[in-house]
Design a protein around this motif. Sequence first.
Motif, PDB file in Angstrom:
ATOM      1  N   GLN A  21       1.166  -1.510   0.030  1.00  0.00           N
ATOM      2  CA  GLN A  21       0.179  -0.024  -0.051  1.00  0.00           C
ATOM      3  C   GLN A  21       0.738   1.304  -0.025  1.00  0.00           C
ATOM      4  OE1 GLN A  21      -2.574  -0.453   3.240  1.00  0.00           O
ATOM      5  NE2 GLN A  21      -3.955  -1.995   2.031  1.00  0.00           N
ATOM      6  N   GLU A  22       1.990   1.491   0.727  1.00  0.00           N
ATOM      7  CA  GLU A  22       2.649   2.091   0.920  1.00  0.00           C
ATOM      8  C   GLU A  22       3.486   2.782  -0.553  1.00  0.00           C
ATOM      9  OE1 GLU A  22       1.832   0.361   5.105  1.00  0.00           O
ATOM     10  OE2 GLU A  22       2.658  -0.685   3.026  1.00  0.00           O
ATOM     11  N   SER A  23       3.520   1.566  -0.791  1.00  0.00           N
ATOM     12  CA  SER A  23       5.250   2.549  -2.484  1.00  0.00           C
ATOM     13  C   SER A  23       4.468   1.695  -3.162  1.00  0.00           C
ATOM     14  CB  SER A  23       6.525   1.680  -2.013  1.00  0.00           C
ATOM     15  OG  SER A  23       5.859  -0.305  -2.027  1.00  0.00           O
ATOM     16  N   ASN A  24       3.784   1.598  -3.713  1.00  0.00           N
ATOM     17  CA  ASN A  24       2.681   0.613  -4.738  1.00  0.00           C
ATOM     18  C   ASN A  24       3.514  -0.567  -5.078  1.00  0.00           C
ATOM     19  OD1 ASN A  24       0.094   1.943  -4.850  1.00  0.00           O
ATOM     20  ND2 ASN A  24       0.680   3.391  -6.377  1.00  0.00           N
ATOM     21  N   LYS A  25       4.751  -0.680  -4.674  1.00  0.00           N
ATOM     22  CA  LYS A  25       5.599  -1.645  -5.227  1.00  0.00           C
ATOM     23  C   LYS A  25       4.105  -2.825  -5.234  1.00  0.00           C
ATOM     24  CE  LYS A  25       9.903  -0.933  -3.725  1.00  0.00           C
ATOM     25  NZ  LYS A  25      11.216  -1.094  -2.333  1.00  0.00           N
ATOM     26  N   THR A  26       5.032  -4.069  -6.546  1.00  0.00           N
ATOM     27  CA  THR A  26       4.118  -5.150  -7.009  1.00  0.00           C
ATOM     28  C   THR A  26       4.613  -6.359  -7.414  1.00  0.00           C
ATOM     29  OG1 THR A  26       2.495  -3.224  -7.435  1.00  0.00           O
ATOM     30  CG2 THR A  26       1.945  -5.943  -8.550  1.00  0.00           C
ATOM     31  N   VAL A  27       4.084  -7.197  -6.419  1.00  0.00           N
ATOM     32  CA  VAL A  27       4.794  -9.149  -7.753  1.00  0.00           C
ATOM     33  C   VAL A  27       3.309  -9.313  -7.912  1.00  0.00           C
ATOM     34  CG1 VAL A  27       5.530 -11.415  -6.267  1.00  0.00           C
ATOM     35  CG2 VAL A  27       6.251  -8.963  -5.484  1.00  0.00           C
ATOM     36  N   ILE A  28       3.594  -9.808  -9.391  1.00  0.00           N
ATOM     37  CA  ILE A  28       2.859 -10.356 -10.402  1.00  0.00           C
ATOM     38  C   ILE A  28       2.676 -12.347 -10.088  1.00  0.00           C
ATOM     39  CG2 ILE A  28       1.843 -11.240 -12.408  1.00  0.00           C
ATOM     40  CD1 ILE A  28       4.161  -8.240 -12.960  1.00  0.00           C
ATOM     41  N   VAL A  29       2.043 -12.813  -9.850  1.00  0.00           N
ATOM     42  CA  VAL A  29       2.044 -14.115  -9.251  1.00  0.00           C
ATOM     43  C   VAL A  29       0.443 -14.613 -10.524  1.00  0.00           C
ATOM     44  CG1 VAL A  29       0.865 -16.142  -7.466  1.00  0.00           C
ATOM     45  CG2 VAL A  29       1.863 -13.465  -7.154  1.00  0.00           C
ATOM     46  N   ASP A  30       1.989 -15.717 -10.923  1.00  0.00           N
ATOM     47  CA  ASP A  30       1.417 -16.783 -12.186  1.00  0.00           C
ATOM     48  C   ASP A  30       0.531 -16.160 -13.288  1.00  0.00           C
ATOM     49  OD1 ASP A  30       2.477 -18.953 -10.766  1.00  0.00           O
ATOM     50  OD2 ASP A  30      -0.079 -19.919 -10.087  1.00  0.00           O
ATOM     51  N   PRO A  31       1.057 -15.242 -14.167  1.00  0.00           N
ATOM     52  CA  PRO A  31      -0.113 -14.636 -15.150  1.00  0.00           C
ATOM     53  C   PRO A  31       0.281 -15.541 -15.866  1.00  0.00           C
ATOM     54  CG  PRO A  31       2.951 -14.052 -15.325  1.00  0.00           C
ATOM     55  CD  PRO A  31       2.593 -14.783 -13.570  1.00  0.00           C
ATOM     56  N   GLY A  32      -0.819 -15.500 -15.982  1.00  0.00           N
ATOM     57  CA  GLY A  32      -1.266 -16.573 -17.393  1.00  0.00           C
ATOM     58  C   GLY A  32      -1.441 -15.909 -18.620  1.00  0.00           C
ATOM     59  N   GLU A  33      -1.250 -14.663 -18.307  1.00  0.00           N
ATOM     60  CA  GLU A  33      -1.778 -14.125 -19.889  1.00  0.00           C
ATOM     61  C   GLU A  33      -1.471 -12.109 -19.746  1.00  0.00           C
ATOM     62  OE1 GLU A  33      -5.354 -15.851 -22.781  1.00  0.00           O
ATOM     63  OE2 GLU A  33      -5.834 -13.769 -20.950  1.00  0.00           O
ATOM     64  N   SER A  34      -0.140 -11.332 -20.134  1.00  0.00           N
ATOM     65  CA  SER A  34       0.294 -10.055 -20.161  1.00  0.00           C
ATOM     66  C   SER A  34      -0.454  -9.419 -20.295  1.00  0.00           C
ATOM     67  CB  SER A  34       1.504 -10.380 -21.181  1.00  0.00           C
ATOM     68  OG  SER A  34       1.299 -10.055 -22.163  1.00  0.00           O
ATOM     69  N   ALA A  35      -1.260  -8.732 -21.522  1.00  0.00           N
ATOM     70  CA  ALA A  35      -2.273  -7.670 -22.312  1.00  0.00           C
ATOM     71  C   ALA A  35      -2.654  -6.924 -20.659  1.00  0.00           C
ATOM     72  CB  ALA A  35      -3.042  -7.960 -22.513  1.00  0.00           C
ATOM     73  N   GLN A  36      -3.789  -7.396 -20.199  1.00  0.00           N
ATOM     74  CA  GLN A  36      -4.383  -7.213 -18.932  1.00  0.00           C
ATOM     75  C   GLN A  36      -3.716  -6.662 -18.005  1.00  0.00           C
ATOM     76  OE1 GLN A  36      -7.725  -6.385 -18.581  1.00  0.00           O
ATOM     77  NE2 GLN A  36      -8.792  -5.813 -17.205  1.00  0.00           N
ATOM     78  N   VAL A  37      -2.529  -7.603 -17.365  1.00  0.00           N
ATOM     79  CA  VAL A  37      -1.971  -7.177 -16.579  1.00  0.00           C
ATOM     80  C   VAL A  37      -1.030  -5.978 -16.568  1.00  0.00           C
ATOM     81  CG1 VAL A  37       0.365  -7.874 -14.985  1.00  0.00           C
ATOM     82  CG2 VAL A  37      -1.637  -9.828 -15.843  1.00  0.00           C
ATOM     83  N   VAL A  38      -0.715  -5.397 -17.704  1.00  0.00           N
ATOM     84  CA  VAL A  38      -0.298  -4.537 -18.068  1.00  0.00           C
ATOM     85  C   VAL A  38      -1.132  -3.701 -17.811  1.00  0.00           C
ATOM     86  CG1 VAL A  38       1.087  -3.228 -19.891  1.00  0.00           C
ATOM     87  CG2 VAL A  38       2.121  -5.633 -19.493  1.00  0.00           C
ATOM     88  N   HIS A  39      -2.037  -3.809 -18.242  1.00  0.00           N
ATOM     89  CA  HIS A  39      -3.009  -2.250 -18.675  1.00  0.00           C
ATOM     90  C   HIS A  39      -3.614  -2.318 -16.558  1.00  0.00           C
ATOM     91  CE1 HIS A  39      -6.747  -0.155 -18.834  1.00  0.00           C
ATOM     92  NE2 HIS A  39      -7.891  -1.179 -18.776  1.00  0.00           N
ATOM     93  N   ILE A  40      -3.917  -2.958 -16.045  1.00  0.00           N
ATOM     94  CA  ILE A  40      -3.541  -2.635 -14.776  1.00  0.00           C
ATOM     95  C   ILE A  40      -2.875  -1.684 -13.621  1.00  0.00           C
ATOM     96  CG2 ILE A  40      -4.147  -3.593 -11.753  1.00  0.00           C
ATOM     97  CD1 ILE A  40      -6.539  -5.754 -13.493  1.00  0.00           C
ATOM     98  N   ILE A  41      -1.502  -2.889 -14.106  1.00  0.00           N
ATOM     99  CA  ILE A  41      -0.125  -2.256 -13.823  1.00  0.00           C
ATOM    100  C   ILE A  41      -0.087  -0.680 -13.570  1.00  0.00           C
ATOM    101  CG2 ILE A  41       2.302  -1.853 -13.669  1.00  0.00           C
ATOM    102  CD1 ILE A  41       2.332  -4.576 -14.024  1.00  0.00           C
ATOM    103  N   LYS A  42      -0.487  -0.359 -15.397  1.00  0.00           N
ATOM    104  CA  LYS A  42      -0.602   1.037 -16.060  1.00  0.00           C
ATOM    105  C   LYS A  42      -1.831   1.868 -15.577  1.00  0.00           C
ATOM    106  CE  LYS A  42       2.162  -0.068 -20.178  1.00  0.00           C
ATOM    107  NZ  LYS A  42       1.965   0.206 -21.435  1.00  0.00           N
ATOM    108  N   GLN A  43      -3.070   1.384 -14.714  1.00  0.00           N
ATOM    109  CA  GLN A  43      -4.401   1.860 -14.064  1.00  0.00           C
ATOM    110  C   GLN A  43      -4.191   3.063 -13.067  1.00  0.00           C
ATOM    111  OE1 GLN A  43      -7.633  -0.297 -14.935  1.00  0.00           O
ATOM    112  NE2 GLN A  43      -8.369   1.276 -14.512  1.00  0.00           N
TER     113      GLN A  43
END
Length: 211
Positions: free
Chosen positions: A22-44
């Motif tokens: 919460q404090e830093s917005n640092k993010t760990v991605i767990v089991d990314p079966g696809e990438s497009a939606q993941v990248v979209h949310i990270i940027k959003q």
Amino acid sequence: MLDFIDIPTTAFAQTCRLLIQQESNKTVIVDPGESAQVVHIIKQFGLQPEAILLTHGHLDHVGGVADLLKEYPELKVYGPSVEDEALLNTLDQQAQAFGIESSGNFSTEYVKDGQVLQLFDDASFQVLFTPGHTPGGVCYYCKEENFVLVGDTLFAGSVGRTDFPGGSFPALLNSIRTKLFTLPEDTEVFCGHGEDTTIGTEKATNPYTRE
């Protein structure tokens, strides 16, 4: 404290998870079966991806890793155990067999049972070697936040399939009983498909794991 965003991916409704400090917005991605939606949310949400955690080598859990590394080349990739190396070396064949798109091969740091990954300042992840669904499947236990990432080892009211090459039902049951069911009963179980659950609920009600 960690926040969580669940992202359904692939035709198999695999749950990719973003673990967000919460404090830093640092993010760990767990089991990314696809990438497009993941990248979209990270940027959003303006997130800062730091690492990728993999529970096992099936394509619906790793198919987006290579594309994510093209977008974020600084990401570190951890897991699964080295026994799943053969699966990670045959992603194209998996894609052909299951009709899922693969973004290509990638390198990872294989993890070992008992290893602790300090991925956030205030949250660590203990590796639990849990073969059965695949030969090198692992789970990640976060004691500080009271949850375990189980991939396809355990589900709400069910367990992972063992009819794929390298699967073993006796090994899967042993993994669940000796590695997962020894965790505190209020531990949240974050599954790779379907609803989440708790260790206590599955110990009491899961029909596949009863003696």
